[in-house]
Design an enzyme around this catalytic site. Sequence first.
Site, short mmCIF file in Angstrom:
data_model
loop_
_atom_site.label_atom_id
_atom_site.label_comp_id
_atom_site.label_asym_id
_atom_site.label_seq_id
_atom_site.Cartn_x
_atom_site.Cartn_y
_atom_site.Cartn_z
N GLU A 62 8.64 1.37 11.97
CA GLU A 62 9.56 2.50 12.09
C GLU A 62 8.68 3.73 12.27
OE1 GLU A 62 11.04 5.71 11.59
OE2 GLU A 62 11.47 5.25 9.49
N LYS A 71 0.84 -1.19 0.00
CA LYS A 71 0.00 0.00 0.00
C LYS A 71 0.88 1.24 0.00
CE LYS A 71 -2.94 3.08 2.55
NZ LYS A 71 -2.09 4.18 2.01
N GLY A 84 1.32 3.23 14.47
CA GLY A 84 2.11 2.07 14.85
C GLY A 84 1.53 1.35 16.05
N CYS A 109 11.73 11.41 9.54
CA CYS A 109 11.69 10.91 10.91
C CYS A 109 13.03 10.98 11.62
CB CYS A 109 11.19 9.47 10.91
SG CYS A 109 12.07 8.40 9.77
N GLU A 115 7.19 15.29 17.91
CA GLU A 115 7.64 15.28 16.52
C GLU A 115 6.76 16.22 15.71
OE1 GLU A 115 9.18 12.00 13.33
OE2 GLU A 115 7.27 11.59 14.30
N GLY A 163 5.69 5.09 9.59
CA GLY A 163 4.76 6.19 9.71
C GLY A 163 4.67 6.69 11.14
#
Length: 502
Positions: A267, A192, A250, A303, A402, A245
Amino acid sequence: MTLTVQPHRESVGLKAGQLLIGGTWCPSESGATWTHHHPATGEEVGEFAKGTAADVDAAVAAARKAFDSGTWSRPRAGVRIGLLHRYAELLRKHADELRALQALDNSVPLSFGGIYATSVGAAADVFDHHAGWVDKLGGQTLPPYQGGDHLAMTFREPIGVVAAILPWNAPFLLFAQKVAPALAAGCTIVLKPSEYCTFSVLRMVELLIEAGLPEGVLNVVTGTGEQVGEALINHRDVDKVSFTGSRAVGKHIVEASAGTLKRVSLELGGKSPAVVFADAPNVGVAAATVVGAVTMGLSGQACVANTRALVHRDVYDEFLGAAQGMAAAVTYGDPFDPTVISAPLINGRQLDRVLGYIEQGKTEGRLVTGGERLGGDLAGGNFVAPTIFADVANSATIAQEEIFGPVLAVVPFDDEDEAIALANDTEYGLGAGLFTADVQRAFRVTRALKAGTVGVNGFQIEPHLPFGGFKQSGLGREGGLSAIEAYTELKSVFLPLTDEMM
């Protein structure tokens, strides 16, 4: 003059995207499509199929059929090796075309597409690297622990059907880091892409088919996370999910995997520190490196970017001065313009989010530069000026969360112990950097930092180095032997050599 990417769209020859299921390109079961708006201009760039749960069912069934047939999961090693190497060469041959498609997807400028970590060449190297592991994925033959004449052995077998869910920001490398080890191990895949970066990924898939990949080994369902991603992570016939993502998604994947105990690789981002000591070889270079990672290319939407700069007070002002100079040199606009070195934010939602953090930052630190949305010819896009906050407490929101935008928080420190404590004072642990001329300090601090990847006086991603995070930056690693092993299961085998043990 209003910025437009339409002439480039025509020159690239963008095709309407469809699903790939069992070797056949087809529309979504619902016939619905997604219209992609370019982040630099707001223009409609193209459409692709918007998949549904029914499409996911069909894709997973095709992947399961291909896996169970053994055409890819049980061939001679040379078959996989040859295909992965052929594909790597096709990627290199079509690098310019792929970079142009990426510029239409996420507006990462062509000038930045040649930097190794985000380049097509890096993706090709990942496939070459994993091709080298195919004939080395052996088990062990162990001596008998108990008495008797028998063999104790282990085998590595492919894990099965993999759901690979990609983000939008680095399609070449992240496609390679998921697809290459999965194929090398003998798995089949349902992929995807992000709805914000689909066209370049579809072309990468086309080239993989051109390299000779059997039908059904790789299937693609485009669309939204709410529909396609959710159906994949909950599907009972998916054996492993590999996702890059947000931390929130996650955690949701971990919860969803509990029902079937799917294997999971995640990740999930970071709030990576760059620690600049007073004896840094060149403080100006350190500042340019840190600010460049936060502002150039992806505009901080990476990231692993060092979005916290921890700077010794003795070189604090020097660092801030150089950082301002670097920020002023960043250019925005048409991603096909060779003088443009940075991108807009990916969509309006992310633009609002980053601007909200900037407003928060104005109450938590001293605004040194930036802090506003760019207007004029850029008003139609999601552009935010490089933003630097000084005198930030490490507990501040902009130093802990973040942001995923061109925002740097600069935090002062007085000694090594304080620097290490500040660097580790975060829920994340993806990457870190340190700048020092003292080799002993470099090793001492590197060992103390709780981060999956540490750069000393520079930072690079290598195909054979594991990449991933400590703490809430994820589970597992991508790259190197550890990555390909994550797509296998270990099987123990006991074999008597005489009838006495039967």
